[in-house]
Design a protein around this motif. Sequence first.
Motif, short mmCIF file in Angstrom:
data_model
loop_
_atom_site.label_atom_id
_atom_site.label_comp_id
_atom_site.label_asym_id
_atom_site.label_seq_id
_atom_site.Cartn_x
_atom_site.Cartn_y
_atom_site.Cartn_z
N UNK A 229 9.25 28.36 -2.39
CA UNK A 229 9.25 27.98 -3.58
C UNK A 229 10.45 28.49 -4.39
N UNK A 230 10.88 29.56 -4.10
CA UNK A 230 12.34 30.11 -4.83
C UNK A 230 13.63 29.41 -4.43
N UNK A 231 13.45 29.00 -3.10
CA UNK A 231 14.57 28.31 -2.61
C UNK A 231 14.74 26.95 -3.32
N UNK A 232 13.53 26.64 -3.32
CA UNK A 232 13.55 25.05 -3.84
C UNK A 232 14.04 24.69 -5.37
N UNK A 233 13.84 25.95 -6.10
CA UNK A 233 14.37 25.92 -7.64
C UNK A 233 15.87 25.53 -7.58
N UNK A 234 16.76 25.65 -6.43
CA UNK A 234 18.18 25.23 -6.51
C UNK A 234 18.10 23.60 -6.85
N UNK A 235 17.11 23.05 -6.36
CA UNK A 235 17.29 21.40 -6.63
C UNK A 235 17.01 20.79 -7.77
N UNK A 236 16.93 21.85 -8.77
CA UNK A 236 16.64 21.35 -10.35
C UNK A 236 17.92 20.61 -10.58
#
Length: 256
Positions: A229-236
Motif C-alpha cells: 500500500x505505502x509503496x503504491x502511493x508513489x504512482x500518484x
Amino acid sequence: MASAPDNVSLPLFYNDLVLLSSQEHSNWKSRATDKATWLANVNTVPLTVEEFPLAQRNFPIVFTAGENPFPIALMGLNEGVNVFVEDDGNVPQPVYIPAYVRRYPFLLARVQPDSEEMSLCVDPTSDLVGELDEGQPLFDGNEPSESCRATLQFCEQFEIAGQKTASFMAELEKHNLLMDGELNIDVGNGQPFNYRGFRMVDENKLRELRGDILRNWNQSGLLALIYAHLFSLDLVRDIFGRQVEQGKGPAVPQPV
C-alpha cells in the motif's frame, strides 16, 4: 424474476440484481468481452488484500474514509476519470483488472436477510448475459453448466478474499494505524493540487508498534501488504501525468 429488495443499495456497477434460476434463465448465456464498458469513467475500484502485490504495480492503493473502510485502487484521481479505460470500455494497454471488475455481472448475495446462505445473482441489465445468439449456456437442463460453476467458484473465492480483507482492516483499526490521507502534486506554479477524502497508513505509528506485533505481521504476510500500500502511493504522480496527457486533468490554477 426475484429482484434485489428496493431498500438495499446496489453495489458499484450493478443496476439490478436477480437470483439466477434454471427455471427462469434456462435459455440464458453469458459471453466474454474485451471491453469493460462498466468500468469506463469510474476512478476507484474495491480491492482485496490478495490483489495488493499485482495492483501496486499499476495503481495507488488507499482506503475509503468513514465507517468500515476498505481498500480501493485509484484508476484516476478525479471523479469520472479512468486513465486506463477508454470511454468505450477499451483497455489499450496491459493493466491489472481487479477481481471486483472481473466478476461483473455476477455476484454472490444473501437473498434472505436472515440467512447466511449466499446465492449466485446477476445483473439482468448487462449485455453480457441473456438470451444471446453466442456465448456459454448458464444451465444444462436443470443443472448449472460448467461455465456457470466456474463463475460460482470465482465469486466464492472473491468472498473468501473479502473476509481476509476484512480481517486485515480490523488489524489496522485495532492498532489505530489509519489516518486521513492527503496527496499533493506540485505542477511547478506554486499552487499544488491536493487530493483528500481517503485514508492511508500512518508510517509514524507503524514504526512505533511493538516488535512482537511487527514480527507476527511479518510472519503472516500482513506487513508486506502494508508496504505494498505505502509503496503504491508513489504512482500518484504517474496517474496525474496520465490524466494530463489524456486531456482529463484538472484545470491548472493560475498564480494570482
